[in-house]
Design a protein around this motif. Structure first.
Motif, short mmCIF file in Angstrom:
data_model
loop_
_atom_site.label_atom_id
_atom_site.label_comp_id
_atom_site.label_asym_id
_atom_site.label_seq_id
_atom_site.Cartn_x
_atom_site.Cartn_y
_atom_site.Cartn_z
N GLY A 11 0.85 -1.18 0.00
CA GLY A 11 0.00 0.00 0.00
C GLY A 11 0.88 1.23 0.00
O GLY A 11 1.76 1.37 0.85
N LEU A 84 -7.36 -2.05 2.06
CA LEU A 84 -6.11 -2.76 2.32
C LEU A 84 -6.37 -4.12 2.95
O LEU A 84 -5.67 -5.09 2.66
CB LEU A 84 -5.20 -1.91 3.20
CG LEU A 84 -4.63 -0.66 2.52
CD1 LEU A 84 -3.94 0.23 3.54
CD2 LEU A 84 -3.66 -1.04 1.40
N VAL A 94 1.46 -8.26 2.94
CA VAL A 94 1.16 -6.84 2.70
C VAL A 94 2.25 -6.01 3.36
O VAL A 94 2.63 -6.26 4.51
CB VAL A 94 -0.22 -6.44 3.26
CG1 VAL A 94 -0.40 -4.92 3.22
CG2 VAL A 94 -1.33 -7.12 2.47
N LEU A 96 3.54 -2.04 4.26
CA LEU A 96 3.10 -0.66 4.42
C LEU A 96 4.24 0.19 4.95
O LEU A 96 5.13 -0.31 5.64
CB LEU A 96 1.93 -0.58 5.42
CG LEU A 96 0.67 -1.37 5.10
CD1 LEU A 96 -0.28 -1.31 6.28
CD2 LEU A 96 0.01 -0.83 3.84
N VAL A 116 -4.56 -2.34 9.88
CA VAL A 116 -4.33 -3.36 8.87
C VAL A 116 -3.48 -4.49 9.44
O VAL A 116 -3.76 -5.68 9.24
CB VAL A 116 -3.68 -2.76 7.62
CG1 VAL A 116 -3.31 -3.85 6.61
CG2 VAL A 116 -4.60 -1.75 6.97
#
Length: 274
Positions: A11, A84, A94, A96, A116
């Motif tokens: 993200g 997300l 993921v 970030l 998240v």
């Protein structure tokens, strides 16, 4: 835990911090033999053109940083945390940034990263803006809970990919804010029990990853302080999303938020299986 057909997702928001996180994600995708999916979550139609430009600029840098990785880039409209989290269902990891400072500051961290990291369907790595260049170990917090066991497996796999040593750390202290400190004989007994527990937890993974040099550390004290200190020169710090093992004072779940704010290196938050 890792699904090879799923990409590493990052993200981004156009900030310097999220750009560095995206480059970390590109390198990790290369190590995993996976693709990289870059996403900006935009909740303002006026910024649509800016969002498209920002995500494609970051994609260009990621392709240069990891030329063997297939990179896709897109802008998604919606609420950052919701989008997300949805993204995490289709990713093996993921990534970030630790704090957004670009044109889409609501798209990333601060509260969003924590939300998240603690709710995602896959492991989440939060990368600080000032990622240190280090050849240090992977550090993992352990407490014999289900989440902790998943974190330990994640950490060993990460250490193997990085060619890094692994430090497995289990911290303990007297239960309760008003607890009376243990007498030395009792303190020694608890220390020995935790050392035995830690050795039992790492044993099968030592066998599975013989090339990963492991150091086990049992420390009396608060887990956030112990892990943050141990991670000063680490390449990655791994914690479980929630702890509920035999040593109630460890509560790694509350530790995850603490190390996300204080650790000097990238932090991986891993949920338990299921």
């Amino acid at each position: 835990m890792v699904a090879p057909d799923k990409p590493v997702a990052a993200g981004v928001d156009g900030s310097e911090g999220s750009g560095r996180a995206a480059l970390w994600a590109a390198a990790e995708a290369a190590r995993r033999g996976a693709g990289l999916r870059l996403v900006i979550v935009n909740d303002d139609p006026v910024r649509a053109d800016h969002a498209e430009q920002a995500v494609h600029e970051i994609a260009t840098k990621c392709r240069a940083h990891a030329p063997d990785v297939e990179v896709t880039a897109e802008v998604v409209t919606g609420r950052p945390v919701e989008e997300l989290l949805r993204l995490s269902g289709a990713a093996q990891l993921v990534v970030l940034g630790a704090r957004g400072r670009g044109g889409f500051t609501q798209a990333l961290l601060g509260g969003v990263s924590t939300g998240v990291a603690t709710q995602a369907s896959c492991p989440v790595v939060v990368v600080r803006r000032d990622v240190p260049e280090t050849a240090g170990p992977v550090v993992v917090g352990v407490d014999d809970s289900a989440c902790s066991r998943e974190a330990l497996r994640f950490a060993y796999a990460a250490a193997a990919r990085l060619g890094a040593d692994l430090v497995a750390l289990e911290a303990w202290h007297e239960e309760g804010l008003l607890a009376v400190p243990l007498a030395p004989p009792d303190r020694d007994r608890v220390q020995h029990e935790v050392e035995q527990s830690l050795a039992k937890q790492t044993a099968p993974l030592r066998e599975r990853y013989p090339a990963v040099r492991t150091r086990e550390v049992v420390q009396r004290g608060h887990a956030v302080s112990a892990l943050t200190d141990a991670a000063r020169d680490a390449r990655l710090l791994v914690v479980g999303h929630r702890g509920s093992g035999g040593f109630d004072s460890l509560f790694l779940g509350s530790v995850a938020a603490g190390v996300l704010h204080h650790a000097p290196c990238p932090v991986a938050v891993v949920r338990g299986a299921g």
